[in-house]
Design an enzyme around this catalytic site. Structure first.
Site, short mmCIF file in Angstrom:
data_model
loop_
_atom_site.label_atom_id
_atom_site.label_comp_id
_atom_site.label_asym_id
_atom_site.label_seq_id
_atom_site.Cartn_x
_atom_site.Cartn_y
_atom_site.Cartn_z
CD GLU A 174 -77.69 23.67 44.07
OE1 GLU A 174 -76.81 23.40 42.85
OE2 GLU A 174 -77.32 24.02 45.27
CG HIS A 206 -75.46 24.78 37.61
ND1 HIS A 206 -74.53 25.53 36.91
CD2 HIS A 206 -75.78 25.25 38.70
CE1 HIS A 206 -74.32 26.55 37.91
NE2 HIS A 206 -75.01 26.33 38.86
CE LYS A 237 -76.19 29.35 37.48
NZ LYS A 237 -75.24 30.54 37.51
#
Ligand SMILES: Cc1ncc(COP(=O)(O)O)c(C=O)c1O
Length: 389
Positions: A174, A206, A237
């Site tokens: 990530e 993110h 998001k």
């Protein structure tokens, strides 16, 4: 069978790990109504507050009039409406890649991409805190999984030397870790990729819209725009909509269209989701003020929480973990905050490692100074009450 499940559920309950669903009504980008009372929402991933932006809403509404409420077909059959083409072109350009492919959501994108990209004889090097969708994707792939310590490139290198295979070798990480809010050492991982001839897969769910000068994500922040083998991120998001995309070499994208089962065997996204994503993307491309206001809020919250003595781990962006420890204690803190008008949900195993249950606070652009001061007072009072600070 029922008896077996209820025994397991009772055991989960006794550990404070039982999950229930809270049904609530959104009132604005930052407020919700739950059981008749209004709360400040401190756990939304809509970091740029675009899910209620008037331009995004009107684009979504217009698309319903033009295309209908649903597409009711898979993309490979008759689901690939022109909004897909527009959004794929625009997101690829924004992120600095040649080609994009939209998936129904991030979970399905990760499952489809990784299980298609890797197979037996290949090795996946994976950060120990990678998201569940990546873990499940690796389970489905027949590749060997090698876990390296969180963000630890020394451990990664040692494992590459030990387990490097003749097949494909791919590092999966990530960019911003979803439960810890810290950022992967992407430059160092990229150097290892070069040195050992690996492929690099990044999940920037993110980071997109938040990191980098233009806000295109963590790759931009690390001067690596467009340089990775496979980049995946979501519209659900910071972009305030729904869906996900993968960016890569056009050949690999063609391969996914022909082989990725979570792309092929599912209904296309509703037009409103695509139109909302297009509108959000245009807004943030034209104006970096969305991102800048968010960062002012992040800095304000971080400074005050840090000064109050909370351990914010290595988080740097809008995700701020307040680690409490035990499941039951974290639930107590959640309840105390609810009493103070704060909606902030406990995150417990298996989402996070045992003993590290937490409140995962998120900062969004639409918070006013009054909202943040109110939240800070409630968090600091409760933190003291729980002897966390
Ligand atoms: C890092 C990461 N990857 C993938 C996903 C899955 O994305 P989606 O919610 O679009 O399925 C999430 C969201 O939960 C995430 O945090």
């Amino acid at each position: 069978m029922k008896e077996m499940f209820s025994t397991i559920l009772e055991e989960i309950k006794s550990r404070g790990n039982y999950r229930t669903i809270k049904y609530y009504q959104p009132l604005s980008s930052t407020r919700i109504r739950y059981e008749g009372k209004e709360y400040l929402n401190l756990c939304s991933n809509s970091y740029l507050s675009l899910h209620t932006h008037p331009d995004v809403l009107s684009a979504a509404k217009k698309s319903i009039d033009e295309y209908g409420a649903g597409i009711c077909s898979s993309r490979s059959v008759s689901g690939s409406i022109d909004l897909y083409e527009k959004l794929e072109k625009q997101i690829a350009q924004y992120k600095g890649y040649k080609r994009a492919l939209i998936f129904p959501n991030g979970y399905m994108a990760n499952i489809g991409i990784i299980s298609t990209l890797t197979g037996s004889g290949d090795v996946i090097f994976t950060d120990e805190l990678n998201h569940s969708s990546l873990i499940d994707a690796m389970r489905l792939s027949r590749a060997k999984k090698v876990i390296y310590k969180h963000k630890n490139t020394r451990d990664l290198e040692a494992k590459i030397q030990k387990y490097h295979s003749k097949g494909k070798n791919i590092v999966v990480t990530e960019s911003v870790f979803s439960m810890d809010g810290d950022v992967a050492p992407l430059e160092e991982i990229y150097l290892l990729k070069k040195e050992y001839g690996l492929q690099l897969f990044l999940d920037d769910a993110h980071g997109t819209g938040v990191f980098g000068e233009k806000g295109t994500g963590v790759e931009e922040m690390c001067n690596l725009t467009g340089k990775l083998d496979v980049h995946m991120a979501t519209f659900g998001k910071a972009l305030g909509s729904f869906g996900a995309f993968v960016l890569s070499d056009p050949i690999f994208i063609e391969y996914l269209i022909n082989r990725a089962r979570t792309f092929m065997y599912t209904t296309a996204l509703p037009p409103a989701a695509l139109a909302a994503s297009l509108a959000s993307l245009s807004l943030i491309e034209e104006d970096t003020a969305y991102k800048e206001t968010l960062w002012q809020n992040i800095d304000y919250m971080r400074q005050h929480l840090g000064e109050a003595g909370f351990d914010l781990k290595d988080s740097i962006g809008p995700i701020i973990p307040i680690v409490v420890g035990g499941d039951a204690m974290t639930l107590t803190m959640q309840e105390l905050l609810l009493e103070k008008g704060i909606f902030l949900q406990a995150i417990r195993p298996p989402t996070v490692p045992e003993g590290s249950s937490r409140l995962r606070l998120t900062v969004v652009r639409d918070f006013t100074k009054d909202d943040m001061d109110y939240a800070l007072e409630a968090l600091i009072d409760t933190g003291k009450q729980m002897k966390l600070i």
